[in-house]
Design a protein around this motif. Structure first.
Motif, PDB file in Angstrom:
ATOM      1  N   SER A   7      -3.958   6.099   2.786  1.00 46.83           N
ATOM      2  CA  SER A   7      -3.460   4.760   2.492  1.00 46.83           C
ATOM      3  C   SER A   7      -4.193   4.233   1.270  1.00 46.83           C
ATOM      4  O   SER A   7      -5.422   4.120   1.266  1.00 46.83           O
ATOM      5  CB  SER A   7      -3.666   3.830   3.693  1.00 46.83           C
ATOM      6  OG  SER A   7      -3.213   2.528   3.404  1.00 46.83           O
ATOM      7  N   LEU A   8      -3.414   3.876   0.237  1.00 41.46           N
ATOM      8  CA  LEU A   8      -3.991   3.415  -1.034  1.00 41.46           C
ATOM      9  C   LEU A   8      -3.293   2.127  -1.471  1.00 41.46           C
ATOM     10  O   LEU A   8      -2.107   1.911  -1.170  1.00 41.46           O
ATOM     11  CB  LEU A   8      -3.827   4.476  -2.129  1.00 41.46           C
ATOM     12  CG  LEU A   8      -4.504   5.826  -1.902  1.00 41.46           C
ATOM     13  CD1 LEU A   8      -3.996   6.824  -2.924  1.00 41.46           C
ATOM     14  CD2 LEU A   8      -6.010   5.678  -1.983  1.00 41.46           C
ATOM     15  N   GLY A  58      -9.228   3.100  -0.520  1.00 44.66           N
ATOM     16  CA  GLY A  58      -8.239   3.644   0.402  1.00 44.66           C
ATOM     17  C   GLY A  58      -8.885   4.190   1.659  1.00 44.66           C
ATOM     18  O   GLY A  58     -10.110   4.151   1.843  1.00 44.66           O
ATOM     19  N   ARG A  96       0.846  -1.184   0.000  1.00 43.13           N
ATOM     20  CA  ARG A  96       0.000   0.000   0.000  1.00 43.13           C
ATOM     21  C   ARG A  96       0.885   1.239   0.000  1.00 43.13           C
ATOM     22  O   ARG A  96       1.997   1.245   0.544  1.00 43.13           O
ATOM     23  CB  ARG A  96      -0.934   0.017   1.210  1.00 43.13           C
ATOM     24  CG  ARG A  96      -1.909  -1.150   1.227  1.00 43.13           C
ATOM     25  CD  ARG A  96      -2.941  -0.988   2.323  1.00 43.13           C
ATOM     26  NE  ARG A  96      -3.895   0.064   2.032  1.00 43.13           N
ATOM     27  CZ  ARG A  96      -4.975  -0.093   1.281  1.00 43.13           C
ATOM     28  NH1 ARG A  96      -5.222  -1.274   0.726  1.00 43.13           N
ATOM     29  NH2 ARG A  96      -5.802   0.907   1.050  1.00 43.13           N
ATOM     30  N   GLU A 124       1.350   4.989   1.229  1.00 41.60           N
ATOM     31  CA  GLU A 124       0.937   5.894   2.298  1.00 41.60           C
ATOM     32  C   GLU A 124       1.449   7.293   1.987  1.00 41.60           C
ATOM     33  O   GLU A 124       2.636   7.489   1.696  1.00 41.60           O
ATOM     34  CB  GLU A 124       1.453   5.420   3.654  1.00 41.60           C
ATOM     35  CG  GLU A 124       0.646   4.271   4.237  1.00 41.60           C
ATOM     36  CD  GLU A 124       0.857   4.127   5.742  1.00 41.60           C
ATOM     37  OE1 GLU A 124       1.721   4.848   6.279  1.00 41.60           O
ATOM     38  OE2 GLU A 124       0.162   3.302   6.357  1.00 41.60           O
ATOM     39  N   ILE A 158     -10.791   8.893  -2.492  1.00 42.79           N
ATOM     40  CA  ILE A 158     -10.002   7.866  -1.791  1.00 42.79           C
ATOM     41  C   ILE A 158     -10.815   6.599  -1.591  1.00 42.79           C
ATOM     42  O   ILE A 158     -10.319   5.475  -1.780  1.00 42.79           O
ATOM     43  CB  ILE A 158      -9.495   8.424  -0.445  1.00 42.79           C
ATOM     44  CG1 ILE A 158      -8.463   9.523  -0.686  1.00 42.79           C
ATOM     45  CG2 ILE A 158      -8.898   7.313   0.422  1.00 42.79           C
ATOM     46  CD1 ILE A 158      -8.000  10.217   0.565  1.00 42.79           C
TER      47      ILE A 158
END
Length: 463
Positions: free
Chosen positions: A460-461, A443, A393, A395, A438
């Motif tokens: 966070s993705l 996310g 992920r 960030e 998002i």
């Protein structure tokens, strides 16, 4: 034509053409192999028969002497299919077997010592296999150069060759038919999932279902999963447009009511209204029109940014952040904000570049506007603990030294559907748009305290 668009027809046609080509090559090689086998067999047979003649021959007083009866009966029978002759060096016939009495002699030998000859020749009565041995026969002290010839009509060979060709053609057609039938059955069985998929798509088209259901092979499962995601996105998009129109209509009720009341007041008091009252009404109208423009712009922006494309790109985070930083430094030129960007070149955002620009633009604009002097932007890739160690992920951290966000207000400003907050200038509108984008990338957005003294926004993705 319909058959030209049929997958089964194309595969069967391609397989049929390939099978014909393979059959043609095999037929040529098989026929040549059969001919070579028959030639070798006949040559060995005639060579053996010639050795019978050679063994029986004797030289006496310069003359060739042959027994009345040969050990091999085929030379003693008039109707035998094997002919035997012996010639002298000049090609004159010295002896012929009984089997040659009723047969024409299609071959005239030429003496060539120590050489053998074998071939299929054409004669007046048809084709013949001929085997020829040229040597000097010795009996005691006497010797004589002789030519031993054995001949066999090729009728049996030609009949066997025709039979072989007919049998090969027949069984090739049988094998080809069986293979095409098996292929057709295999294709019919293999295409059942596609037929089921087409039926499910028709159900979706007719409105009976909204998703592709059922179990499919691995090769089709990825397609059905992608179609289901596309259908889900399309359904969610329709719902978002419907909700957006409903929210827009509901949001415009109050400004429209105020405008209607103001218009009514202006109509009723147009003769007695003072300049101050008129200015107040004009200010009210301008305020409500500006408010309506804000509501319409926000709702349209919200509808557009919620659209999620299936096509993803790899976008450099640091380049996007630097573009936004350069723009904000011009807008807030008098503020002299110190921007600390801690992002490596390998940090990539998987998605639409405009979505990343919208998210970072809103958050960085808030940070620039609310900071006292410092803003810090950092990004790094971490392991996804929930999804497993193999998934990563991205960030993103946006920090400032401003007043921060009180802990009791953090959930409120991130809450979706709170239209009062989403209409307010500043963080309300921007954060609502950010949160929508998002969430559509699966996310999360959280707010914490930064060691700079202000707020820390953590995104966070999936990477």
């Amino acid at each position: 034509m319909f058959v030209g668009r049929s997958l089964k027809f194309r595969v069967l046609l391609a397989f049929g053409v390939a099978m014909i080509l393979v059959w043609a090559v095999n037929a040529v090689t098989d026929i040549e192999s059969f001919k070579n086998f028959m030639f070798d067999t006949t040559k060995r047979q005639l060579s053996s028969d010639a050795n019978v003649l050679l063994t029986a021959a004797r030289i006496k007083n310069g003359q060739l002497i042959m027994p009345r009866e040969l050990p091999d009966e085929k030379f003693n029978q008039v109707e035998s299919r094997v002919l035997g002759m012996i010639y002298n060096k000049e090609g004159e016939l010295l002896w012929r077997s009984r089997s040659t009495l009723d047969e024409p002699l299609p071959y005239q030998p030429v003496y060539n010592e120590h050489e053998n000859f074998f071939d299929l020749i054409e004669g007046d009565g048809g084709s013949y296999f001929v085997y020829d041995i040229d040597l000097v026969l010795k009996t005691g002290r006497e010797s004589m150069p002789l030519i031993f010839v054995t001949i066999k009509p090729a009728q049996e060979y030609e009949q066997n060759l025709r039979y072989f060709k007919h049998e090969m053609l027949f069984w090739s057609l049988v094998r080809g038919g069986v293979m095409l039938l098996v292929l057709w059955l295999a294709m019919y069985w293999s295409l059942i999932p596609i037929k089921q998929l087409v039926a499910r798509l028709k159900d979706i088209e007719s409105g009976e279902n909204d998703q592709l259901t059922g179990h499919y092979p691995l090769e089709i499962a990825r397609l059905t999963n992608a179609l289901n995601r596309l259908l889900s996105n399309e359904q969610r998009q329709r719902e978002r447009y419907r909700d957006t129109m409903a929210d827009l209509a509901h949001s415009l009720k109050t400004p429209l009511a105020v405008l209607q009341s103001t218009g009514h007041t202006l109509h009723m008091q147009r003769e007695t209204i003072t300049q101050e009252g008129l200015a107040e009404l004009e200010e009210t109208i301008d305020e409500q029109v500006q408010r309506m423009n804000q509501i319409v712009g926000y709702q349209l922006q919200r509808a557009v940014t919620r659209h999620r494309s299936l096509i993803r790109n790899q976008v450099s985070v640091v380049k996007s952040v630097e573009r936004i930083r350069n723009t904000l430094c011009k807008v807030y030129r008098d503020k002299q904000v110190q921007a600390d960007i801690q992002i490596s070149e390998d940090c990539l955002f998987t998605g639409n570049e405009q979505d990343l620009m919208e998210v970072m633009g809103n958050l960085l604009e808030n940070a620039w506007r609310l900071s006292l002097q410092k803003v810090r932007v950092s990004a790094h890739v971490v392991r996804d603990r929930e999804a497993g160690s193999h998934d990563k992920r991205l960030e993103l951290l946006i920090e400032d030294d401003g007043p921060g966000v009180p802990e009791d207000r953090r959930d409120v400003i991130l809450q979706r559907g709170v239209r009062a907050d989403s209409r307010t200038p500043g963080q309300g509108l921007g954060l609502a748009v950010v949160l929508d984008i998002i969430e559509h990338y699966d996310g999360t957005l959280t707010i914490d305290d930064s060691d700079l003294g202000g707020a820390l926004f953590r995104i966070s993705l999936a990477s």
